[in-house]
Each structure stands twice: as structure tokens, then as C-alpha cells.
Scaffold this active site. Structure first.
Site, PDB file in Angstrom:
ATOM      1  N   ASP A  77      36.960  35.236  40.483  1.00 16.40           N
ATOM      2  CA  ASP A  77      35.514  35.101  40.711  1.00 16.40           C
ATOM      3  C   ASP A  77      35.228  34.558  42.106  1.00 16.40           C
ATOM      4  OD1 ASP A  77      35.039  35.861  37.983  1.00 16.40           O
ATOM      5  OD2 ASP A  77      35.565  33.828  37.384  1.00 16.40           O
ATOM      6  N   ASP A  84      42.357  34.569  43.804  1.00 14.22           N
ATOM      7  CA  ASP A  84      41.446  34.080  42.785  1.00 14.22           C
ATOM      8  C   ASP A  84      40.576  35.264  42.357  1.00 14.22           C
ATOM      9  OD1 ASP A  84      39.962  32.171  41.188  1.00 14.22           O
ATOM     10  OD2 ASP A  84      38.404  32.277  42.724  1.00 14.22           O
TER      11      ASP A  84
END
Length: 174
Positions: free
Chosen positions: A6, A4
Site C-alpha cells: 500500500d 511494500d
């Protein structure tokens, strides 16, 4: 290796107790240990694929140009093989938007990745659900104590990408 963006690679901005992506390229900052973790995973032979929901583009509250500039910065700092981005605004079913596994499935087809030999590292329930739905070997959850519940239990809870990377390399060497 599915990552991922952020909260895993770069710092999230906290607003009202919830994590949000940075608004500007200037606010886009790698988290400590991320470069070392990516180098460790690359040295172990992993492809590094970022899978990120960026719904603010679809909602019209963030520009596509700024997100793409953040991704160019990310690619200049880390040895990434691909960035898969979903701009769907949410609210309607989507095959690509996490928790759906679409971005992982797309990258696996394009890069000839065996999902059963892959790992996902995320910091939100959507990430863990996507990794499980795609059939990843294991999911790693960076637990920041956000005020949200996991819907699928991760295989491992960790404090950082670097901790996850070290564990994954040890799993692979075993």
C-alpha cells in the site's frame, strides 16, 4: 527487491491524514508507473517480493478473503515472485510484522536472496526500519509527507517506485 504494498504498488486511501489499505478489490488500484517500474527491475534480474503488513485481518476489520483477492489481482498485473503478508494485529511484539525484518528474512531463506545485495522500497517508517534491520544494501523512501516521523533514515528519498527503480538499475550498472 522488497516492495511494500500500500502506497508503493497500489493507491492508499487517506483517512484523517493517515494512509490506509483499500477496503475492497474494486478500490485496489495500481499507482502510475508501477507496472513500468516492476518490468524495469525484472529486466535487470531482480526477484520482486512484496512485504506487507495487513493488521486489519488480525483485528477482524478486514476479511482474509478480500486481502487474498487483492493479492491475486496484484499477481495478475505484475511479475511478482512472492507476496509475504503479516496479519498480526499489532500491539504485541511480532517477528514478522514490520518494523521487524521477519518477512524479509523468510523470503530470503525461501528464495535464496542475499539481503546485502537487496533493496527495499517503502512509504512508511516501518518499511525503512525493516529494510535496515534485515541488512538490505539500501532503503528507498517514497515521501508522501505523511504525519509521522522516520525512526531510521532511508538511504534515498524518492517520489515514486519508478524513480526508485531507475536509480536502482543505475546503481547496479555502475
Amino acid at each position: 527487491m522488497f516492495l511494500d504494498r500500500d502506497g508503493v504498488l497500489n493507491r492508499s486511501l487517506m483517512r484523517n491524514g493517515r494512509p490506509h489499505p483499500p477496503d475492497t478489490v474494486e478500490e485496489f488500484e495500481l499507482l502510475p508507473g508501477v507496472a513500468e517500474a516492476c518490468a524495469l527491475l525484472k529486466d535487470a534480474g531482480f526477484l520482486l517480493v512484496v512485504v506487507t503488513n495487513q493488521p486489519d485481518v488480525g483485528r477482524g476489520t478486514q476479511s482474509l478473503e478480500v486481502v487474498e483477492a487483492m493479492h491475486r489481482k496484484l499477481e495478475s498485473l505484475l511479475p511478482l515472485d512472492r507476496i509475504e503478508t503479516c496479519y498480526d494485529p499489532g500491539g504485541a511484539p511480532s517477528e514478522r510484522r514490520k518494523p521487524a525484518p521477519g518477512m524479509l528474512l523468510s523470503a530470503s531463506r525461501e528464495l535464496n536472496i542475499n539481503l546485502r545485495e537487496s533493496y527495499l522500497v517503502g512509504d512508511r517508517w516501518r518499511d525503512i526500519d525493516a529494510g535496515a534491520a534485515a541488512g538490505c544494501a539500501a532503503t528507498f523512501f517514497i515521501d508522501y509527507g505523511y504525519e509521522e516521523e522516520l525512526r531510521t533514515l532511508p538511504d534515498y528519498k524518492v517520489a515514486s517506485l519508478l524513480q526508485a527503480a531507475k536509480m536502482i538499475v543505475n546503481i547496479e550498472e555502475a
